[in-house]
Design a protein around this motif. Structure first.
Motif, PDB file in Angstrom:
ATOM      1  N   LEU A   1      23.606  21.762-130.485  1.00 25.09           N
ATOM      2  CA  LEU A   1      22.937  21.395-131.737  1.00 25.09           C
ATOM      3  C   LEU A   1      23.074  19.898-132.026  1.00 25.09           C
ATOM      4  N   LEU A   2      24.318  19.439-132.189  1.00 24.14           N
ATOM      5  CA  LEU A   2      24.501  18.015-132.482  1.00 24.14           C
ATOM      6  C   LEU A   2      24.044  17.148-131.311  1.00 24.14           C
ATOM      7  N   GLY A   3      24.223  17.650-130.087  1.00 27.89           N
ATOM      8  CA  GLY A   3      23.759  16.896-128.928  1.00 27.89           C
ATOM      9  C   GLY A   3      22.268  16.639-128.986  1.00 27.89           C
ATOM     10  N   THR A   4      21.505  17.664-129.338  1.00 27.36           N
ATOM     11  CA  THR A   4      20.052  17.514-129.472  1.00 27.36           C
ATOM     12  C   THR A   4      19.716  16.550-130.599  1.00 27.36           C
ATOM     13  N   TYR A   5      20.427  16.663-131.708  1.00 34.74           N
ATOM     14  CA  TYR A   5      20.206  15.771-132.842  1.00 34.74           C
ATOM     15  C   TYR A   5      20.468  14.318-132.449  1.00 34.74           C
ATOM     16  N   TYR A   6      21.583  14.071-131.766  1.00 29.30           N
ATOM     17  CA  TYR A   6      21.935  12.702-131.392  1.00 29.30           C
ATOM     18  C   TYR A   6      20.943  12.119-130.384  1.00 29.30           C
ATOM     19  N   VAL A   7      20.568  12.899-129.384  1.00 27.32           N
ATOM     20  CA  VAL A   7      19.609  12.407-128.391  1.00 27.32           C
ATOM     21  C   VAL A   7      18.274  12.085-129.062  1.00 27.32           C
ATOM     22  N   THR A   8      17.812  12.976-129.920  1.00 22.66           N
ATOM     23  CA  THR A   8      16.542  12.766-130.610  1.00 22.66           C
ATOM     24  C   THR A   8      16.579  11.503-131.454  1.00 22.66           C
ATOM     25  N   GLU A   9      17.648  11.330-132.217  1.00 17.64           N
ATOM     26  CA  GLU A   9      17.733  10.181-133.121  1.00 17.64           C
ATOM     27  C   GLU A   9      17.944   8.870-132.375  1.00 17.64           C
ATOM     28  N   GLU A  10      18.829   8.855-131.405  1.00 13.65           N
ATOM     29  CA  GLU A  10      19.149   7.601-130.716  1.00 13.65           C
ATOM     30  C   GLU A  10      18.018   7.119-129.810  1.00 13.65           C
TER      31      GLU A  10
ATOM     32  N   TYR B   1      18.094  27.747-131.587  1.00 14.23           N
ATOM     33  CA  TYR B   1      17.045  27.814-132.611  1.00 14.23           C
ATOM     34  C   TYR B   1      16.862  26.432-133.240  1.00 14.23           C
ATOM     35  N   PHE B   2      17.979  25.728-133.455  1.00 16.98           N
ATOM     36  CA  PHE B   2      17.915  24.368-133.980  1.00 16.98           C
ATOM     37  C   PHE B   2      17.108  23.471-133.048  1.00 16.98           C
ATOM     38  N   VAL B   3      17.333  23.603-131.741  1.00 13.87           N
ATOM     39  CA  VAL B   3      16.618  22.770-130.772  1.00 13.87           C
ATOM     40  C   VAL B   3      15.109  22.920-130.962  1.00 13.87           C
ATOM     41  N   ILE B   4      14.655  24.158-131.105  1.00 15.17           N
ATOM     42  CA  ILE B   4      13.224  24.420-131.302  1.00 15.17           C
ATOM     43  C   ILE B   4      12.763  23.833-132.626  1.00 15.17           C
ATOM     44  N   ARG B   5      13.497  24.150-133.685  1.00 17.96           N
ATOM     45  CA  ARG B   5      13.092  23.737-135.028  1.00 17.96           C
ATOM     46  C   ARG B   5      13.124  22.216-135.183  1.00 17.96           C
ATOM     47  N   TYR B   6      14.186  21.574-134.676  1.00 20.66           N
ATOM     48  CA  TYR B   6      14.291  20.127-134.853  1.00 20.66           C
ATOM     49  C   TYR B   6      13.241  19.394-134.031  1.00 20.66           C
TER      50      TYR B   6
END
Length: 283
Positions: free
Chosen positions: A103-112, A187-192
């Protein structure tokens, strides 16, 4: 000069299949969790005629992801980022590690990588059939969408751990907290990915999608086979496990200009498993 493609979790079976497929077309920057794993990955690719630069990165560490993005930008025009890094409960039993990595990994990759991927490029995040099937059970029951939409909130992971543990109790142990954590994280990966489709494309001209594999003949797939994966295949129209080369072809298409109108989507590549699970099948 070739465009840059970044692949996180670069030593996984699906990632390697992708790297071998596109390695002659891109300047590859591939990651693994340790220097030893990075060195082995780069050497294995070189033995197959694929040149790649390795980079140590654990995606749940935002500073490391930030450094990865900076290195990618230094290399040249970044046209593709494929985020495959992830873990399942069959690999680790720590709820925090599952949630932080996926979850956080996907968030960080997406944002950075928001400011790094060039116009016309693509970001592809790896989800799972788990995020499509039992992942939504918890959000629908507990309104978790509002929680996972705020990954920087204080106590975010702790709150999710509590939800996973409570859900296990609600299902009387039939659904373990580990698999709930996995479902929520995927699910977060899909939604984010879908939530970022507008921001990335309207502001950057970059497409964002996710892809959800079923069971494949990889090291992780072998572990899953021993932990219930065979049961899923029993309801799957295509009974065999997938070949990593098959999903690599789909991933390569999704990051290419040929998929220029594919945006904000989650593609299932599961041999029909979700259809077999959710739709009455004509025998």
């Amino acid at each position: 000069m070739k465009d840059v493609c970044v692949v996180t979790g670069g030593g996984g079976g699906m990632a390697v299949a992708l790297e071998e497929l596109i390695g002659k077309d891109y300047d590859l920057l591939v990651t693994a969790r340790t220097q030893e794993k990075v060195d082995k990955l780069v050497a294995d690719l070189a033995a197959k005629g694929i040149e790649a630069e390795g980079f140590v990165c654990e995606v749940q560490n935002r500073d490391q992801v930030k450094a990865l993005a900076a290195r990618a930008k230094e290399k040249g025009t970044v046209k593709a980022v494929v985020n495959t890094a992830g873990v399942s409960p069959s690999m680790v039993d720590d709820l925090r590690i599952i949630l932080e990595t996926n979850l956080l990994g996907t968030y960080y990759v997406t944002e950075e990588f928001y400011d790094v991927i060039a116009p016309g490029g693509a970001l592809l995040n790896l989800s799972s059939t788990g995020g499509v099937s039992y992942g939504p059970l918890v959000p629908k029951a507990d309104g978790i969408d509002g929680i996972i939409d705020k990954p920087e909130a204080d106590g975010f992971i702790e709150r999710l751990v509590g939800i996973c543990e409570d859900t296990e109790k609600m299902f009387a142990g039939a659904l373990s907290a580990g698999w709930v954590a996995y479902g929520i994280s995927k699910y977060f990966v899909i939604r984010y990915s879908q939530r970022n489709a507008f921001r990335f494309y309207r502001n950057k001209g970059v497409r964002v999608n996710s892809i959800s594999p079923g069971n494949f003949e990889t090291k992780m797939g072998a572990i899953e086979r021993e932990n219930g994966g065979a049961q899923q295949q029993a309801i799957c129209p295509i009974e065999r496990y997938g070949d990593p080369k098959e999903i690599a072809e789909v991933m390569a298409f999704m990051i290419s200009e040929k998929a220029g109108y594919v945006c904000g989507e989650n593609w299932l590549v599961d041999g029909g498993a979700m259809a077999g699970l959710t739709i009455p099948q004509i025998q």
